[in-house]
Design a protein around this motif. Structure first.
Motif, short mmCIF file in Angstrom:
data_model
loop_
_atom_site.label_atom_id
_atom_site.label_comp_id
_atom_site.label_asym_id
_atom_site.label_seq_id
_atom_site.Cartn_x
_atom_site.Cartn_y
_atom_site.Cartn_z
N GLU A 274 0.83 -1.21 0.00
CA GLU A 274 0.00 0.00 0.00
C GLU A 274 0.87 1.26 0.00
O GLU A 274 0.71 2.17 0.81
CB GLU A 274 -0.93 0.02 1.21
N CYS A 275 1.77 1.32 -0.93
CA CYS A 275 2.76 2.40 -1.00
C CYS A 275 2.09 3.77 -1.09
O CYS A 275 1.07 3.94 -1.75
CB CYS A 275 3.66 2.21 -2.21
N GLY A 276 2.70 4.75 -0.44
CA GLY A 276 2.21 6.12 -0.56
C GLY A 276 2.35 6.62 -1.99
O GLY A 276 1.49 7.33 -2.50
N THR A 277 3.43 6.21 -2.64
CA THR A 277 3.63 6.49 -4.06
C THR A 277 3.73 5.14 -4.76
O THR A 277 4.80 4.54 -4.80
CB THR A 277 4.90 7.31 -4.32
N PRO A 278 2.62 4.63 -5.28
CA PRO A 278 2.62 3.28 -5.87
C PRO A 278 3.21 3.27 -7.28
O PRO A 278 2.52 3.60 -8.25
CB PRO A 278 1.15 2.90 -5.86
N PHE A 279 4.46 2.92 -7.39
CA PHE A 279 5.11 2.89 -8.70
C PHE A 279 4.48 1.87 -9.63
O PHE A 279 4.61 1.98 -10.85
CB PHE A 279 6.61 2.60 -8.53
N CYS A 280 3.79 0.87 -9.08
CA CYS A 280 3.15 -0.15 -9.91
C CYS A 280 2.10 0.44 -10.84
O CYS A 280 1.80 -0.14 -11.88
CB CYS A 280 2.52 -1.22 -9.02
N GLN A 281 1.56 1.60 -10.51
CA GLN A 281 0.48 2.16 -11.33
C GLN A 281 0.88 3.43 -12.07
O GLN A 281 0.04 4.15 -12.59
CB GLN A 281 -0.74 2.45 -10.45
N MET A 282 2.20 3.68 -12.17
CA MET A 282 2.62 4.96 -12.76
C MET A 282 2.52 4.96 -14.29
O MET A 282 2.25 5.98 -14.90
CB MET A 282 4.05 5.30 -12.34
N GLY A 283 2.78 3.83 -14.95
CA GLY A 283 2.63 3.76 -16.40
C GLY A 283 3.53 4.70 -17.16
O GLY A 283 3.06 5.59 -17.87
N GLU A 284 4.84 4.51 -17.07
CA GLU A 284 5.80 5.37 -17.75
C GLU A 284 6.80 4.54 -18.54
O GLU A 284 7.04 3.36 -18.23
CB GLU A 284 6.57 6.22 -16.73
N PRO B 208 0.23 1.36 -17.59
CA PRO B 208 -0.22 2.50 -18.40
C PRO B 208 -1.71 2.81 -18.26
O PRO B 208 -2.15 3.88 -18.69
CB PRO B 208 0.11 2.05 -19.83
N LEU B 209 -2.49 1.90 -17.69
CA LEU B 209 -3.90 2.19 -17.44
C LEU B 209 -4.09 2.87 -16.09
O LEU B 209 -5.21 3.25 -15.74
CB LEU B 209 -4.73 0.91 -17.48
N TYR B 210 -3.00 3.01 -15.33
CA TYR B 210 -3.02 3.64 -14.01
C TYR B 210 -4.00 2.92 -13.07
O TYR B 210 -4.70 3.55 -12.28
CB TYR B 210 -3.37 5.14 -14.11
N ASN B 211 -4.03 1.58 -13.20
CA ASN B 211 -4.89 0.79 -12.31
C ASN B 211 -4.59 1.10 -10.85
O ASN B 211 -3.43 1.24 -10.47
CB ASN B 211 -4.67 -0.70 -12.56
N LEU B 212 -5.64 1.16 -10.04
CA LEU B 212 -5.50 1.48 -8.61
C LEU B 212 -5.13 0.21 -7.85
O LEU B 212 -5.87 -0.29 -7.01
CB LEU B 212 -6.81 2.08 -8.10
N ILE B 213 -3.95 -0.29 -8.15
CA ILE B 213 -3.53 -1.62 -7.72
C ILE B 213 -3.53 -1.80 -6.20
O ILE B 213 -4.11 -2.77 -5.69
CB ILE B 213 -2.17 -1.97 -8.34
N PRO B 214 -2.91 -0.89 -5.43
CA PRO B 214 -2.93 -1.10 -3.97
C PRO B 214 -4.35 -1.12 -3.40
O PRO B 214 -4.62 -1.86 -2.44
CB PRO B 214 -2.14 0.10 -3.44
N GLU B 215 -5.25 -0.37 -4.00
CA GLU B 215 -6.61 -0.30 -3.47
C GLU B 215 -7.35 -1.62 -3.67
O GLU B 215 -7.97 -2.13 -2.75
CB GLU B 215 -7.36 0.86 -4.12
N TRP B 216 -7.28 -2.18 -4.90
CA TRP B 216 -8.00 -3.44 -5.06
C TRP B 216 -7.25 -4.62 -4.48
O TRP B 216 -7.84 -5.66 -4.15
CB TRP B 216 -8.49 -3.70 -6.47
N ASN B 217 -5.94 -4.49 -4.28
CA ASN B 217 -5.21 -5.53 -3.54
C ASN B 217 -5.70 -5.59 -2.09
O ASN B 217 -5.94 -6.66 -1.54
CB ASN B 217 -3.71 -5.24 -3.55
#
Length: 485
Positions: free
Chosen positions: A48-58, A68-77
């Motif tokens: 639940e990172c404060g800055t979730p690099f998993c969803q940055m899409g760069e 690249p879809l900027y999925n809200l990964i920590p939230e649904w995890n």
């Protein structure tokens, strides 16, 4: 209860797979469902990172990092870890139109940028995403979303791949009347004919098409722009046109013997195989078959791996895959520091199957093909290669082959199918910072604009193009309503 150090205390696990020798006898997907309790544990590994690099899409260098879809990964995890599956589905739906596609066909650059991977192993994001959407369908949470009202404006989307479908979905939900044109006899683009059935079963593609149709989108098959209908005709009928025609022109090998029978582009082979499977249920043999043949795949990427897996299922005598690069490292190299998604050695599904079927990895490295050899009937019988080396003279090696598949990537849009759009370096040209082409009211997105890339980039492009089309039509409508001076 979820522990704060679960990303260390709980070990990463992936879903079990059907035994390789068992699964090559079918064309079914090879991953088994993840038990719910294990899914919760795997989801609890998210930091639940404060800055979730998993969803940055760069893009970092040439590598896609994060989603690249900027999925809200920590939230649904987090919701999955708590067993709140329906809430997790609706959170996933906020950013991702088609999780059943991305969770099967995307290589998951989000996992390469997962912060947990710095001190342990990354979260199994892709598996959790697949579990969420599969459960949503099973429980009946996925239902047609009928727009409450229509605005009377019409948009034509040319191409029914990930970019076209994502754009069509967003535009339809915004109240536009959307028609999707597809040159093939089935919808889905590369999801239908470019990716083998064992990676994404076509029933899941058709299920989504059926849902989009129920929501009001019209799909028209066997219609190729520039051949069956012109761009000008579309512009006369529709308020805007979006070209999502893909980057289907495959790279070729210009060496002696290329014209021999038995040498095919990889996508022609994969499409023929899938179409035969869908049309005939696996009975008989497709036009291009590996049955009883010695197969060589030129190209070391994912498409080449799909060719390997397809050839095994068709009953090939042997299969070898050439790559011009060396074997990838097993651990993150120094030149690809986190959060770059690293290029690592993996035992892909196709290679595990080859190990079980033939006792060895099919991959051969640092190989360059110099000539195809044939018989008196102009059929390929083998090829000559040299190693990629700095030596001025390299000894040639002979490889026997009855079927050669070329999987060395794509050059871009086929100029004969560009429908008059301006091309540069194989891509449809758009205005700076825009998805609009040189023609007023005509837009482009996906691989046709970006170049061959990942499904998540195609979907991102489709969604952004849809937003720009909405803005364009809103401004055009507003201007038309202004009183004349």
């Amino acid at each position: 209860m979820r522990g704060t150090t679960d990303f260390i205390d709980q070990k990463r696990e992936k879903p079990k797979e059907i035994d390789a020798l068992e699964r090559i006898a079918t064309w079914k997907e090879y991953q088994k469902p993840f038990p719910e309790e294990k899914l919760k544990i795997q989801a609890s590994r998210c930091m639940e990172c404060g800055t979730p690099f998993c969803q940055m899409g760069e893009l970092i260098g040439r590598q896609t990092s994060g989603c690249p879809l900027y999925n809200l990964i920590p939230e649904w995890n987090t919701l999955a870890a708590q067993g709140k599956w329906e809430e997790a589905y609706y959170r996933l739906l906020l950013t991702n139109n088609f999780p059943e596609f991305t969770s099967r066909a995307c290589p998951a650059p989000c996992e390469g940028s997962c912060t947990a991977g710095l001190v342990s192993e990354p979260v199994t994001i892709k598996s959790i995403e697949k579990a969420i959407i599969d459960r949503a369908y099973k429980e009946g949470w996925v239902k047609p979303r009928i727009p409450l009202k229509r605005n009377g404006l019409k948009v034509a989307v040319v191409g029914s791949g990930p970019a076209g479908m994502a754009a069509a979905d967003d535009l339809n939900q915004a109240g536009y009347d959307v028609t999707v044109f597809e040159k093939e006899d089935r919808f889905g683009g590369l999801l239908m004919y470019g990716i083998p059935n064992m990676k994404i079963e076509k029933q899941y593609v058709q299920r989504r098409i059926d849902l989009l149709q129920a929501e009001g989108i019209e799909f028209i098959a066997n219609t190729e722009i520039g051949k069956d209908i012109t761009l000008e005709e579309l512009q006369e009928t529709y308020d805007a046109v979006l070209l999502c025609i893909g980057a289907e022109k495959q790279r070729e090998i210009d060496i002696p013997g290329r014209g021999l029978k038995g040498i095919y582009p990889a996508m022609e082979y994969l499409k023929t195989s899938t179409k035969h499977l869908l049309d005939n249920g696996g009975n008989g043999e497709p036009r291009i078959t590996a049955k009883g043949k010695k197969v060589i795949v030129i190209g070391g990427g994912d498409t080449g791996a799909d060719c390997v897996a397809t050839a095994i299922r068709q009953g090939c005598k042997s299969v070898v895959q050439f790559g011009k690069h060396g074997e990838l490292p097993k651990e993150r190299p120094e030149h690809e520091p986190w959060p770059v998604n690293p290029s690592l050695f993996t035992l892909d599904y196709a290679y595990e199957e080859t190990f079980k079927a033939f006792g060895e990895d099919p991959r051969k490295y640092y190989i360059q093909t110099t000539e195809f050899l044939g018989n008196e009937d102009d059929e390929v019988t083998g090829l000559l290669t040299v190693p990629f080396t700095d030596e001025p003279v390299a000894e040639k090696q002979l490889w026997k082959a009855d079927l050669v598949l070329i999987a060395i990537g794509f050059e871009g849009v086929d100029p004969t199918k560009a429908a008059g759009a301006e091309l540069q370096n194989g891509r449809i040209q758009t205005r700076p910072g825009s998805f609009q082409t040189n023609r007023e009211g005509v837009f482009a997105a996906g691989d046709a604009k970006r170049g061959a890339s990942l499904i998540v980039w195609a979907m991102q492009e489709g969604k952004k193009a849809a937003k720009e089309i909405e803005l364009y039509l809103a401004q055009k409508t507003a201007a038309a309503q202004l009183p004349s001076v």
